[in-house]
Design a protein around this motif. Structure first.
Motif, PDB file in Angstrom:
ATOM      1  N   ILE A  81       4.405  13.442   7.437  1.00 53.10           N
ATOM      2  CA  ILE A  81       5.169  12.260   7.014  1.00 53.10           C
ATOM      3  C   ILE A  81       4.230  11.249   6.350  1.00 53.10           C
ATOM      4  N   LEU A  82       3.081  11.013   6.960  1.00 52.39           N
ATOM      5  CA  LEU A  82       2.135  10.031   6.426  1.00 52.39           C
ATOM      6  C   LEU A  82       1.619  10.448   5.052  1.00 52.39           C
ATOM      7  N   ALA A  83       1.335  11.742   4.900  1.00 52.72           N
ATOM      8  CA  ALA A  83       0.831  12.231   3.608  1.00 52.72           C
ATOM      9  C   ALA A  83       1.881  12.016   2.523  1.00 52.72           C
ATOM     10  N   HIS A  84       3.151  12.307   2.847  1.00 61.37           N
ATOM     11  CA  HIS A  84       4.236  12.134   1.880  1.00 61.37           C
ATOM     12  C   HIS A  84       4.411  10.655   1.532  1.00 61.37           C
ATOM     13  N   ALA A  85       4.358   9.786   2.568  1.00 55.82           N
ATOM     14  CA  ALA A  85       4.546   8.342   2.344  1.00 55.82           C
ATOM     15  C   ALA A  85       3.427   7.778   1.480  1.00 55.82           C
ATOM     16  N   GLN A  86       2.185   8.196   1.738  1.00 54.83           N
ATOM     17  CA  GLN A  86       1.049   7.658   0.961  1.00 54.83           C
ATOM     18  C   GLN A  86       1.139   8.066  -0.503  1.00 54.83           C
ATOM     19  N   ASP A  87       1.646   9.287  -0.759  1.00 53.05           N
ATOM     20  CA  ASP A  87       1.839   9.723  -2.159  1.00 53.05           C
ATOM     21  C   ASP A  87       2.946   8.905  -2.831  1.00 53.05           C
ATOM     22  N   ALA A  88       4.031   8.670  -2.062  1.00 53.23           N
ATOM     23  CA  ALA A  88       5.187   7.963  -2.632  1.00 53.23           C
ATOM     24  C   ALA A  88       4.881   6.496  -2.934  1.00 53.23           C
ATOM     25  N   ILE A 102      11.321   6.178  11.104  1.00 49.88           N
ATOM     26  CA  ILE A 102      10.099   5.417  10.804  1.00 49.88           C
ATOM     27  C   ILE A 102      10.223   4.901   9.375  1.00 49.88           C
ATOM     28  N   ARG A 103      10.024   3.568   9.227  1.00 47.17           N
ATOM     29  CA  ARG A 103      10.130   2.951   7.897  1.00 47.17           C
ATOM     30  C   ARG A 103       8.770   2.404   7.484  1.00 47.17           C
ATOM     31  N   PHE A 104       8.360   2.723   6.273  1.00 41.55           N
ATOM     32  CA  PHE A 104       7.109   2.205   5.728  1.00 41.55           C
ATOM     33  C   PHE A 104       7.459   1.107   4.722  1.00 41.55           C
ATOM     34  N   TYR A 105       6.816  -0.034   4.834  1.00 35.53           N
ATOM     35  CA  TYR A 105       7.053  -1.159   3.908  1.00 35.53           C
ATOM     36  C   TYR A 105       5.828  -1.317   3.013  1.00 35.53           C
ATOM     37  N   GLY A 106       6.035  -1.127   1.713  1.00 33.76           N
ATOM     38  CA  GLY A 106       4.926  -1.228   0.761  1.00 33.76           C
ATOM     39  C   GLY A 106       5.063  -2.473  -0.093  1.00 33.76           C
ATOM     40  N   ARG A 107       3.995  -3.263  -0.124  1.00 29.22           N
ATOM     41  CA  ARG A 107       3.989  -4.484  -0.934  1.00 29.22           C
ATOM     42  C   ARG A 107       3.353  -4.164  -2.281  1.00 29.22           C
ATOM     43  N   PRO A 108       4.013  -4.526  -3.413  1.00 30.57           N
ATOM     44  CA  PRO A 108       3.401  -4.259  -4.708  1.00 30.57           C
ATOM     45  C   PRO A 108       2.068  -4.993  -4.837  1.00 30.57           C
ATOM     46  N   ILE A 109       1.062  -4.312  -5.373  1.00 33.76           N
ATOM     47  CA  ILE A 109      -0.256  -4.940  -5.474  1.00 33.76           C
ATOM     48  C   ILE A 109      -0.244  -5.945  -6.619  1.00 33.76           C
ATOM     49  N   ASN A 110      -0.755  -7.147  -6.349  1.00 32.36           N
ATOM     50  CA  ASN A 110      -0.891  -8.226  -7.355  1.00 32.36           C
ATOM     51  C   ASN A 110       0.431  -8.640  -7.995  1.00 32.36           C
ATOM     52  N   LYS A 111       1.526  -8.604  -7.264  1.00 31.45           N
ATOM     53  CA  LYS A 111       2.800  -9.082  -7.797  1.00 31.45           C
ATOM     54  C   LYS A 111       3.341 -10.150  -6.864  1.00 31.45           C
ATOM     55  N   ALA A 112       3.795 -11.279  -7.459  1.00 33.01           N
ATOM     56  CA  ALA A 112       4.308 -12.369  -6.639  1.00 33.01           C
ATOM     57  C   ALA A 112       5.759 -12.089  -6.287  1.00 33.01           C
ATOM     58  N   THR A 113       5.974 -11.315  -5.265  1.00 28.69           N
ATOM     59  CA  THR A 113       7.341 -11.066  -4.809  1.00 28.69           C
ATOM     60  C   THR A 113       7.358 -10.789  -3.318  1.00 28.69           C
ATOM     61  N   HIS A 114       8.476 -11.135  -2.717  1.00 32.64           N
ATOM     62  CA  HIS A 114       8.654 -10.886  -1.290  1.00 32.64           C
ATOM     63  C   HIS A 114       9.217  -9.475  -1.081  1.00 32.64           C
ATOM     64  N   GLN A 115       9.715  -8.899  -2.188  1.00 28.31           N
ATOM     65  CA  GLN A 115      10.401  -7.611  -2.094  1.00 28.31           C
ATOM     66  C   GLN A 115       9.399  -6.496  -1.781  1.00 28.31           C
ATOM     67  N   ARG A 116       9.737  -5.678  -0.791  1.00 30.00           N
ATOM     68  CA  ARG A 116       8.871  -4.555  -0.447  1.00 30.00           C
ATOM     69  C   ARG A 116       9.602  -3.254  -0.722  1.00 30.00           C
ATOM     70  N   ARG A 117       8.847  -2.237  -1.111  1.00 26.33           N
ATOM     71  CA  ARG A 117       9.470  -0.930  -1.239  1.00 26.33           C
ATOM     72  C   ARG A 117       9.532  -0.329   0.159  1.00 26.33           C
ATOM     73  N   VAL A 118      10.686   0.227   0.504  1.00 30.31           N
ATOM     74  CA  VAL A 118      10.867   0.785   1.847  1.00 30.31           C
ATOM     75  C   VAL A 118      11.159   2.276   1.734  1.00 30.31           C
ATOM     76  N   ILE A 119      10.404   3.080   2.482  1.00 32.74           N
ATOM     77  CA  ILE A 119      10.689   4.514   2.559  1.00 32.74           C
ATOM     78  C   ILE A 119      10.814   4.856   4.037  1.00 32.74           C
ATOM     79  N   GLY A 120      11.902   5.542   4.394  1.00 31.24           N
ATOM     80  CA  GLY A 120      12.145   5.863   5.799  1.00 31.24           C
ATOM     81  C   GLY A 120      12.300   7.355   6.024  1.00 31.24           C
ATOM     82  N   TYR A 121      11.831   7.814   7.192  1.00 30.63           N
ATOM     83  CA  TYR A 121      11.943   9.235   7.558  1.00 30.63           C
ATOM     84  C   TYR A 121      12.524   9.339   8.957  1.00 30.63           C
TER      85      TYR A 121
END
Lengths: 508, 95
Positions: free
Chosen positions: A255-262, A283-302
């Motif tokens: 799961i972690l390998a897939h999430a890190q690629d995504a 399990i939900r992973f919350y990814g913050r865009p690098i160097n972008k001023a936004t509160h929005q996170r990308r969420v991927i769940g398994y």
């Protein structure tokens, strides 16, 4: 416009000062928490790169499986540039039916569990005051802060209309308003901090709109604000696990390998496991865009039981209002920024505090010229004394909070509670004290007290903890050096102010 | 110079009432109507409506304080307040 500016300032200045002051401290809530918990960070001084997280996440999950199998949620916070440690958090229901929060800290490099010295709310305490105003129960605090943000925005716009002619003189930092020092400082801080105030007020209003302007939420959702909050903040959802069967998870490494690629181009800063150790664990992973001023996170769940992907926020189209809202909240919290940009934001916050304090002084000066009855004289005295009490009482209470942390014994089970009580008691005492004494004496004593407390903090900390100061002032730890530098600078300025007041009194 | 003047005080009070108090209800009611009318998802509708209501509320406050004729301010405030109130009640029943 003049009246609107005075009205909003008079109604909101004291409380807005509290919100601005604690908001400025909240930009550094993680370093303050690390400082107060005295988290050891030997490995951090040796490496500056962010570690790979797979091992760390597996280590934290293994720890939670042992410690909190019955918790409704597991929250894992990864280290960031300003947060030098990782921690997992879970809440468990105690026998009396209330939920208690637990935090376990980890060194991201050695993967070892870190034992903090005692317990402390750290920087989160200031953050809570910032958005909830002294932890007023329910939504009332957030509503109040929303109203204050609106009044501040009205004050800023009306102030712009009043002072715009003076602004043109201020580009060269040479105010020309005669010898009126408070007015000069007020206009200078208003001019140089104007973009910051507008951004902070608009974004603060947008962030708290669901509590402050709750009627549209109530009309659109059956259960009102609760439903809206759970949909937009699934991490806060408490899952009822009573009817779910116990189950083991699939292998985490896949799961972690897939999430890190995504998560290409994103930074995983938060992981949430809902209903852990059950057949419906997600399990939900919350990814913050690098160097972008936004509160929005990308969420991927398994699904943890099968390892299949069930959530991907990229597939959900976002409308423009949602993007605007996320950008505004991102600008307010400044999570996108590095330490330097956060310091610039904090400088804007300090300017805001000075702006509010000088605004009150100008009001007091104006009002003094128009006193016609004994009642007006009483009102004037009370306003002046409370202003001095609030503007100098809050720094004193904050310093007392730090001192309480340093003087407290690590074996004290209620250490965090005691620190917070000392903050409230010292703040209340200064306000009460300010109502009894003459204003000049009061200003002198409080300024000297702020100065003495601030200048002595590093020394007292070194004496009581022996290694604490030197540990945090290691060559690669400029952040804590910066913390002491700011505290001591404020102390020196306050001491100078107090001595200057004493000297002018002597001349008179 | 701040001197107490009962006429000015009353006029200021009316502006505060129309701008801050009634303005809040007008903004909130019109935002609720938008949240029910818009064709996006429910969360998106609400976010859209809240941003609209904040912008509208702020504009309303300034209009109330900048408009010279106080009677115009009062009449328009009461008419808009009533209209949004009845429209919202009707829409809640229909939807």
């Amino acid at each position: 416009m003049n009246r609107l500016h005075t009205l909003t300032g008079f109604l909101a200045a004291w409380l807005l000062f509290i919100v601005f002051f604690t908001g400025t401290l909240s930009y550094f809530k993680e370093p303050i928490t690390a400082y107060m918990l005295q988290l050891p960070n030997e490995s951090h001084s040796q490496r500056n790169d962010l570690p790979e997280y797979a091992e760390l996440i597996e280590r934290m999950l293994a720890n939670l499986t042992n410690d909190a199998p019955n918790a409704s949620n597991w929250l894992l916070y990864m280290p960031e540039e300003i947060r030098i440690f990782a921690y997992s958090q879970y809440s468990q229901r105690s026998p009396d039916g209330n939920y208690t929060n637990y935090k376990v800290y980890f060194d991201p490099y050695t993967l070892r569990e870190i034992k903090p010295r005692g317990d402390s709310a750290g920087g989160d305490f200031f953050y809570r005051i910032h958005y909830q105003l002294f932890a007023v129960p329910g939504m009332l605090g957030m509503k109040l802060v929303g109203i204050l943000a609106l009044l501040m925005l009205v004050g800023v716009i009306s102030g712009l209309a009043i002072h715009y002619k003076k602004f043109t003189k201020l580009v060269s930092l040479l105010p020309n308003n005669g010898n009126n020092l408070p007015l000069n400082v007020h206009v200078v801080t208003a001019f140089w901090g104007l973009p910051f105030y507008i951004v902070i007020c608009v974004s603060g209003l947008a962030a708290l709109a669901f509590s402050f302007m709750s009627m549209p939420v109530k009309s659109a959702f059956e259960n009102g604000v609760g439903d809206f909050f759970n949909l937009t903040n699934p991490s806060q959802l408490i899952t009822d696990k009573r009817d779910l069967k116990h189950a083991q998870g699939a292998t985490m490494s896949a799961i972690l390998a897939h999430a890190q690629d995504a998560f290409d181009g994103h930074y995983i800063d938060r992981i949430i496991v809902q209903a852990p150790m059950t057949e419906r664990s997600i399990i939900r992973f919350y990814g913050r865009p690098i160097n972008k001023a936004t509160h929005q996170r990308r969420v991927i769940g398994y699904e943890l039981a099968t390892g299949t992907q069930v959530v991907d926020s990229r597939k959900l189209a976002q409308t423009y209002p949602q993007r605007v809202m996320n950008t505004l909240i991102g600008l307010h919290t400044a999570r996108f920024s590095d330490f330097f940009v956060k310091s610039v934001f904090a400088l804007g916050g300090i300017f805001g505090c000075v702006l509010l304090a000088t605004g009150s002084l100008i009001f007091i000066q104006k009002y003094n010229a128009s006193i016609a009855s004994p009642w007006q004289q009483r009102f004037y005295n009370a306003t002046k004394r409370i202003s001095i009490g609030v503007y100098l009482g809050l720094p004193i209470a904050t310093l007392c909070y730090f001192y309480a942390n340093r003087f407290n014994s690590a074996s004290n089970l209620h250490q965090a509670e005691l620190e917070q009580r000392i903050f409230y008691i010292s703040f209340s005492c200064v306000i009460v004290f300010s109502l009894w004494f003459t204003q000049r004496f009061l200003s002198q004593v409080l300024l000297l007290l702020v100065g003495a407390l601030a200048v002595c903090l590093p020394l007292v900390s070194a004496t009581l903890n022996q290694v604490a100061v030197f540990q945090y002032l290691s060559p690669n730890e400029n952040k804590h050096l910066g913390f002491y530098f700011v505290v001591v600078s404020i102390g020196i300025v306050s001491l100078y102010g107090g001595c200057r007041l004493m000297a002018t009194q002597g001349q008179q | 110079m701040l001197r107490f003047n009962s006429k000015k005080f009353t006029r200021q009070g009316v502006r505060i009432f129309c701008g801050f108090y009634v303005g809040y209800y007008i903004a909130a009611q019109s935002a609720s109507i938008l949240a029910l009318l818009l064709p996006f998802s429910t969360v998106s509708n609400v976010v859209h409506a809240m941003l609209w209501s904040l912008a509208f509320y702020l504009t309303w406050i300034f209009l109330c304080f900048l408009t010279r004729l106080l009677k115009v301010v009062m009449v328009i405030t009461l008419v808009v307040w009533g209209a949004t109130y009845f429209l919202l009640n009707w829409m809640v029943k229909v939807t």
